[in-house]
Design a protein around this motif. Sequence first.
Motif, mmCIF file in Angstrom:
data_model
loop_
_atom_site.group_PDB
_atom_site.id
_atom_site.type_symbol
_atom_site.label_atom_id
_atom_site.label_comp_id
_atom_site.label_asym_id
_atom_site.label_seq_id
_atom_site.Cartn_x
_atom_site.Cartn_y
_atom_site.Cartn_z
ATOM 1 N N TRP A 275 0.802 -1.222 0.000
ATOM 2 C CA TRP A 275 0.000 0.000 0.000
ATOM 3 C C TRP A 275 0.833 1.268 0.000
ATOM 4 C CZ3 TRP A 275 -3.678 -1.584 4.606
ATOM 5 C CH2 TRP A 275 -4.355 -2.750 4.256
ATOM 6 N N GLU A 276 1.950 1.260 0.704
ATOM 7 C CA GLU A 276 2.734 2.479 0.829
ATOM 8 C C GLU A 276 3.492 2.779 -0.465
ATOM 9 O OE1 GLU A 276 5.259 1.990 4.195
ATOM 10 O OE2 GLU A 276 3.642 2.294 5.657
ATOM 11 N N GLY A 277 3.738 4.053 -0.703
ATOM 12 C CA GLY A 277 4.513 4.454 -1.868
ATOM 13 C C GLY A 277 3.681 5.000 -3.009
ATOM 14 N N SER A 278 2.367 5.091 -2.832
ATOM 15 C CA SER A 278 1.528 5.662 -3.888
ATOM 16 C C SER A 278 1.791 7.162 -4.023
ATOM 17 C CB SER A 278 0.046 5.423 -3.570
ATOM 18 O OG SER A 278 -0.233 4.043 -3.476
ATOM 19 N N SER A 279 1.552 7.683 -5.205
ATOM 20 C CA SER A 279 1.736 9.111 -5.452
ATOM 21 C C SER A 279 0.772 9.926 -4.600
ATOM 22 C CB SER A 279 1.505 9.425 -6.934
ATOM 23 O OG SER A 279 2.368 8.660 -7.746
ATOM 24 N N GLU A 280 1.218 11.100 -4.185
ATOM 25 C CA GLU A 280 0.370 11.987 -3.390
ATOM 26 C C GLU A 280 -0.546 12.764 -4.332
ATOM 27 O OE1 GLU A 280 2.215 14.278 -0.279
ATOM 28 O OE2 GLU A 280 3.968 12.980 -0.300
ATOM 29 N N ILE A 281 -1.795 12.364 -4.366
ATOM 30 C CA ILE A 281 -2.780 12.961 -5.268
ATOM 31 C C ILE A 281 -3.888 13.596 -4.435
ATOM 32 C CG2 ILE A 281 -4.443 12.494 -7.109
ATOM 33 C CD1 ILE A 281 -2.685 10.075 -7.870
ATOM 34 N N ASP A 282 -4.141 14.853 -4.689
ATOM 35 C CA ASP A 282 -5.143 15.609 -3.931
ATOM 36 C C ASP A 282 -6.494 15.491 -4.639
ATOM 37 O OD1 ASP A 282 -6.606 17.283 -2.394
ATOM 38 O OD2 ASP A 282 -5.534 19.118 -2.919
ATOM 39 N N GLN A 283 -7.275 14.474 -4.269
ATOM 40 C CA GLN A 283 -8.568 14.265 -4.897
ATOM 41 C C GLN A 283 -9.650 15.177 -4.328
ATOM 42 O OE1 GLN A 283 -9.737 10.109 -5.624
ATOM 43 N NE2 GLN A 283 -7.709 9.482 -4.947
ATOM 44 N N ARG A 284 -9.297 15.940 -3.308
ATOM 45 C CA ARG A 284 -10.279 16.836 -2.702
ATOM 46 C C ARG A 284 -10.416 18.150 -3.472
ATOM 47 N NH1 ARG A 284 -13.971 14.644 0.687
ATOM 48 N NH2 ARG A 284 -13.015 13.053 1.989
ATOM 49 N N ASN A 285 -9.430 18.471 -4.296
ATOM 50 C CA ASN A 285 -9.440 19.745 -5.022
ATOM 51 C C ASN A 285 -9.356 19.473 -6.520
ATOM 52 O OD1 ASN A 285 -9.300 21.886 -2.799
ATOM 53 N ND2 ASN A 285 -7.630 20.509 -2.234
ATOM 54 N N GLU A 286 -10.518 19.407 -7.140
ATOM 55 C CA GLU A 286 -10.631 19.070 -8.549
ATOM 56 C C GLU A 286 -10.561 20.339 -9.396
ATOM 57 O OE1 GLU A 286 -13.534 15.876 -9.752
ATOM 58 O OE2 GLU A 286 -14.491 17.622 -10.661
ATOM 59 N N ILE A 287 -9.792 20.280 -10.489
ATOM 60 C CA ILE A 287 -9.617 21.441 -11.359
ATOM 61 C C ILE A 287 -10.028 21.060 -12.787
ATOM 62 C CG2 ILE A 287 -7.951 23.046 -12.352
ATOM 63 C CD1 ILE A 287 -6.349 22.808 -9.798
#
Length: 632
Positions: free
Chosen positions: A539-551
């Motif tokens: 599980w660890e090592g995934s990219s940091e993706i901000d799904q809370r702020n959609e553009i």
Amino acid sequence: MTELYIDGVSAVLPKDFSVQVKRENPLFTKNGEYTYDITLPLGNPTNAELYKHLNRLNSVTEVASKRTAILIADNRVYCNGTEIITGWTDESVSIQIAAGNSEMNYVIGNDLKISTLTGMTETLPVYEGMAVAGVKYTYPETDVCFTMVYDRVAGEVINPWVNTGIGKTDITPGYLQESGLVYPNLRSFVPQPYLCAFLKDLFAALGYRLASNFLEETIYRELIICHVVRTRKWCEMLPGWSVGDFLEQVELLFNGLFVVDNRKRVVRFLSRTTYYHAVTTNHVRWVEDVYEAEAADEDDEPEAVNIMRSDVLYGFPDNAYWRGRCLPDSVKAAASKGEIPVEVDPPATGFINRMLTWFTDHRDENILWTDLNTGRTVYFYVETVGSKDILHWQLADEFASIRREDAEQEVELEIMPVEIGQADVTFFAFEEGGGTVTYSIPMPVLDGGSGTKEEDGEAKAVADLLENSSSDSGSESKSNICLAFYSGLVMNMGVWCDYMLLPLAYTDEYAFIRGVNEWIQTNTEGKTLRLSDLQPNLWEGSSEIDQRNEIKLTSHDPNLYDPRGVFEIRNKRYVCKEIEYTLDANGRKGAWTGTFYPAKISDTEADARWILADGKWRDGGVWLDNGRWLDS
């Protein structure tokens, strides 16, 4: 120019043709690519010939034929899928083009039961050589395992094995009784398929090829699906499970993603942690200054599950076995706690010896001890046998849930470790000095209900009454899927079995042998289904993706981008959720719109760097004046 080819024939599009083509990233949605609604006129000879079979349809909901449908605009393929007829009149026919995951979901249906798939494997009638291979070898040498499994309801050991003599290097299917060796009917042996083999077979039955599976390169390739359904048909081994539910649970447990290539009809099972490793970076041009930014509500669950931001737990049944291996919060809160220092016995002596050393001097009961060297939880108890007090230590909370302070949601896994117990029947023995000695051997234990255990008259009458009064007596009952590791025959695991081979299935690195009150180490490679070990491994090592702020951005860039890439827009990195294009009869029209998430992705993760000087890949570095990328 836009062209539509149905079964290789170029259909005539209407002059006012227009369709919104949406391409999606399977990391955030299950569609992959959309279904497209198109209306075709029947007043020309080409289309009339293509749909001359319409008068033979009995219902507009019936699929006339699964013909290929390819949508091309400006010499680029926007969709390669399957034609679905949704309705028609005398003047026109309405169709959908389904492609990618959306096509697969339409043809097979998310609710389609695995048990209805006719193309899955049926293991051949078992003969002795096949059975021996099924315990001697592992995946990929063999696709099925014949380890012993205990059906608690039927009171029966499935796939029984014996070792018939000291020092023998093989085992034999059967039972040892006072009358001697009793051979079972090998045709009654029940195959336990390897998970990787089952996935490959499932997609083949759906018309797809599983081209790659990242689990096959990990220790989890040796996981088997444990069951007690008396069948050799793989499709019948998971009653009540739909294809969609099964694949979703596999993705959750292993933090993976099934990606469908709708052109080649192949599927890849990718790890989410490496999804953006060495992918193409798209430098988007001609982006309009106006954009939309939408912040998600704090109470809304994200569309895609981020397991590193979720509470995770197995969906264990409520029984004594699992309450000990996943302690209730109330028990952990009320129990006295202690710590076992790291310096207790050198770690090289092994965890089991460390515990024996500690409990020899610490006989305090009702204390949960945490071993600071391994992080495992144990407790101590005394069993009185006759006039003797026997010291025991017991692992606890091995499969504990993972709780996070900032959890976005709770994920309950319906694929879980199988219960490992010892059956109270004679099932494993060997000759010794002219007699037999019976051992209690750990094995998967399941509640089958499909065995041959006799019921008394009253119990059977009640069961018949319930079955006959059920409003849905034909439906399949669904229970959690149970997994275990199988690594082949094990020998010399301890003093108690120096001369025995054992087809051992296990779920953790340590197992307890009740018959001799000993702990053994099942493996030294870290093969376990503990959530606390799955997290660093998968599980660890995934990219940091901000799904809370959609553009949402609009661009006039003429390129056709793959939404699975990394996007650099005005010197900032994003990942794409979806891209939407407009096609008319003349080709792609106007600007396209993309929905993106901000992401923290390093240069080396986004782009692979090649050095011609020595021909080696580098993990990171700086760009030098001589045009080479080197490590700093």
